[in-house]
Design a protein around this motif. Structure first.
Motif, mmCIF file in Angstrom:
data_model
loop_
_atom_site.group_PDB
_atom_site.id
_atom_site.type_symbol
_atom_site.label_atom_id
_atom_site.label_comp_id
_atom_site.label_asym_id
_atom_site.label_seq_id
_atom_site.Cartn_x
_atom_site.Cartn_y
_atom_site.Cartn_z
ATOM 1 N N GLY A 172 0.869 -1.225 0.108
ATOM 2 C CA GLY A 172 -0.147 -0.049 -0.012
ATOM 3 C C GLY A 172 0.831 1.448 -0.042
ATOM 4 O O GLY A 172 1.854 1.183 0.309
ATOM 5 N N HIS A 173 0.181 2.167 -0.480
ATOM 6 C CA HIS A 173 0.928 3.715 -0.383
ATOM 7 C C HIS A 173 1.947 3.705 -1.295
ATOM 8 O O HIS A 173 2.372 3.077 -2.183
ATOM 9 C CB HIS A 173 0.950 4.024 1.110
ATOM 10 N N GLY A 174 3.049 4.700 -0.732
ATOM 11 C CA GLY A 174 4.191 4.802 -1.501
ATOM 12 C C GLY A 174 4.263 6.255 -1.926
ATOM 13 O O GLY A 174 3.306 6.877 -2.193
ATOM 14 N N LEU A 218 7.377 4.260 8.839
ATOM 15 C CA LEU A 218 6.165 4.465 7.803
ATOM 16 C C LEU A 218 5.765 3.005 7.258
ATOM 17 O O LEU A 218 6.316 2.392 7.119
ATOM 18 C CB LEU A 218 6.930 5.315 6.753
ATOM 19 N N GLU A 219 4.427 3.196 7.262
ATOM 20 C CA GLU A 219 3.590 2.230 6.713
ATOM 21 C C GLU A 219 4.011 1.953 5.367
ATOM 22 O O GLU A 219 4.421 0.646 5.006
ATOM 23 C CB GLU A 219 2.304 2.492 6.618
ATOM 24 N N LYS A 220 4.287 2.788 4.500
ATOM 25 C CA LYS A 220 4.730 2.420 3.079
ATOM 26 C C LYS A 220 6.094 1.859 3.042
ATOM 27 O O LYS A 220 6.236 1.040 2.135
ATOM 28 C CB LYS A 220 4.818 3.743 2.157
ATOM 29 N N ILE A 275 -1.424 -5.008 0.938
ATOM 30 C CA ILE A 275 -0.778 -5.158 2.297
ATOM 31 C C ILE A 275 -0.528 -3.795 2.708
ATOM 32 O O ILE A 275 -0.119 -2.790 2.262
ATOM 33 C CB ILE A 275 0.899 -5.813 1.840
ATOM 34 N N HIS A 276 -1.028 -3.693 4.179
ATOM 35 C CA HIS A 276 -0.975 -2.443 4.980
ATOM 36 C C HIS A 276 -0.606 -2.716 6.307
ATOM 37 O O HIS A 276 -0.206 -3.695 6.987
ATOM 38 C CB HIS A 276 -2.421 -2.008 4.849
ATOM 39 N N ALA A 277 -0.501 -1.596 7.059
ATOM 40 C CA ALA A 277 -0.156 -1.548 8.374
ATOM 41 C C ALA A 277 -1.077 -0.543 9.138
ATOM 42 O O ALA A 277 -0.699 0.719 8.763
ATOM 43 C CB ALA A 277 1.298 -1.438 8.852
ATOM 44 N N LYS A 325 -10.059 5.564 5.284
ATOM 45 C CA LYS A 325 -8.772 6.109 5.337
ATOM 46 C C LYS A 325 -7.902 5.573 4.241
ATOM 47 O O LYS A 325 -7.238 6.266 3.700
ATOM 48 C CB LYS A 325 -8.237 5.545 6.966
ATOM 49 N N GLU A 326 -7.957 4.142 4.010
ATOM 50 C CA GLU A 326 -7.264 3.490 3.006
ATOM 51 C C GLU A 326 -7.649 4.146 1.427
ATOM 52 O O GLU A 326 -7.030 4.404 0.635
ATOM 53 C CB GLU A 326 -7.205 1.930 2.885
ATOM 54 N N ASN A 327 -8.997 4.284 1.418
ATOM 55 C CA ASN A 327 -9.686 5.090 0.066
ATOM 56 C C ASN A 327 -9.102 6.383 0.031
ATOM 57 O O ASN A 327 -8.937 6.913 -1.072
ATOM 58 C CB ASN A 327 -11.073 4.848 0.227
HETATM 59 ZN ZN LIG Z 1 -2.552 1.598 4.589
#
Ligand SMILES: [Zn+2]
Length: 417
Positions: A192-194, A207-209, A261-263, A297-299
């Motif tokens: 996810g993210h980046g 950081l999650e990314k 995949i996320h955190a 939040k993810e959206n």
């Molecule tokens: Zn996420």
């Protein structure tokens, strides 16, 4: 003056402003940053000044660069695009509100394209934006002045700017390649993210990314080592990717399985902070309030990165769900989700409410079984330690590999839709 008008910048800027308008970019790749810094542009610092009547954003640059500055609505944002800028900003900047700007962030938006996003608290006008040459001991500077306006004027400027950009470019429908029946199942991993969207962040700055990219890379290795799968990743570096493109990527690859995949981060004062992994599938109605909030939040990832959101809203989920293929996809998604939960339950790393569902945009491919795995909570000190531990990463990747094995062993997983 043409560019100025396109950008909705006041025509009374004078000669300095004529030099404006370009594109600002910065790669977030740690590796290439140093190499790029040799001849590319480096953004070293940024700050806000002024008040609600006039708020100024200033970024210090190693040299002058062309930038493209434009507004976006819903939510209110200013986007600054550029090429070949590498960001070496002090960590933690951009989180404090000043004047009209509630926060800002920066990073790679796409290969060769960097971006700064300013979040704005209400309707605004970009009164000025320009880049100054370095002078004496002053670095080159990007300057953006925002002033408040009413909603109607903002919308008018927004439309002007959108027309100037040629409107949002719709994605072409994915071309799905034909494959022999006995080909290896294709697994698409989606960290996810980046880039410009860091995702969640722990109080220690994890950081999650970064966490999810590391995990996905290891998982890919382990899956390939089995010799049973073809594996692709939606991103394998610190690049941002809009949610829709992640979905389209899985469809183009004719994926048999899509794993996002996320955190998570769940701020709470209670002692027993949420912890452990959670597995999510797509549903029209969220399984619970926390799942709904998480999906929202993810959206929001696209908004964070300054992607213009499509007009379509979440009703699309409802429509898709009626589709029969989607129903079959949903069944398989749940089957896979159960397989992960089964594997992780044995290792004791699951959240109390291990399997949940909500309207995640990234899970919307109608023909690819899709699951979103939250590896753990960056808001929980114990989870944070695990998420950054190699030993844990190894165990977790082994479990997910076993879950994928378990899923594809089922006949239904291998049969065509
Ligand atoms: Zn996420």
């Amino acid at each position: 003056m043409r560019v100025l008008r396109l950008l909705g910048v006041s025509a009374s800027l004078g000669a300095v402003a004529l030099l404006l308008a370009g594109v600002f970019c910065a790669p977030a790749h740690a590796k290439s940053d140093n190499a790029r810094a040799q001849d590319g542009v480096v953004a070293k610092d940024a700050r806000l000044a002024g008040d609600r009547e006039r708020t100024r954003f200033i970024a210090d640059l190693s040299k002058k660069v062309d930038v493209h500055v434009y507004p976006l609505g819903n939510p209110y944002r200013v986007i600054v695009d550029a090429a070949d800028v590498s960001f070496q900003m002090p960590r933690g900047i951009g989180t404090k509100q000043r004047g009209l700007v509630t926060a800002f962030r920066y990073g790679l938006f796409a290969p060769g394209k960097s971006r700064i996003v300013l979040d704005v608290g209400g309707p605004f006008l970009i009164d000025k934006s320009f880049v100054l040459e370095p002078r004496d001991d002053q670095p080159a500077r990007l300057v953006i002045d925002l002033v408040p306006t009413d909603e109607k004027t903002f919308q008018a400027k927004l439309n002007e700017a959108r027309e100037a950009r040629g409107g949002a470019v719709p994605l072409p429908p994915p071309q799905v390649p034909a494959r022999p029946a006995n080909a290896k199942p294709i697994v698409v991993l989606d960290p996810g993210h980046g880039g410009v969207d860091p995702g969640a962040k722990s109080t220690n700055g994890v950081l999650e990314k970064e966490v999810v990219l590391k995990f996905a890379k290891l998982l890919k290795e382990k899956l390939l080592a089995t010799g049973r799968y073809e594996v692709h990743m939606t991103r394998d570096d610190d690049t941002f990717l809009p949610l829709k493109q992640r979905v389209a990527f899985a469809q183009e690859k004719a994926a048999g399985l899509f794993l996002s995949i996320h955190a998570d981060y769940f701020p709470t004062e209670i002692d027993n902070k949420p912890h452990g992994a959670t597995v999510y599938t797509l549903s029209e109605q969220a399984s619970d309030e926390e799942a709904r909030a998480l999906a929202a939040k993810e959206n929001f990832s696209d908004a964070i990165a300054g992607v213009e959101l499509p007009e379509e809203s979440d009703e699309v989920v409802a429509n898709i769900l009626i589709d029969l293929a989607q129903r079959e996809t949903k069944n398989r998604s749940v089957l896979f989700a159960r397989s992960i939960v089964g594997e992780l339950a044995a290792k004791g790393t699951l959240h109390d409410r291990r399997m949940r569902s909500a309207g995640f945009r990234v899970l919307k491919a109608p023909d690819v079984p899709s699951v979103l795995l939250e590896l753990g909570f960056l808001s929980n000190a114990h989870d944070e330690k695990q998420l950054t531990s190699e030993a844990w990463r190894n165990r977790m990747a082994d479990s997910v590999t076993a879950a994928i094995d378990g899923y594809f062993k089922k006949r239904v997983a291998r049969s065509p839709f």
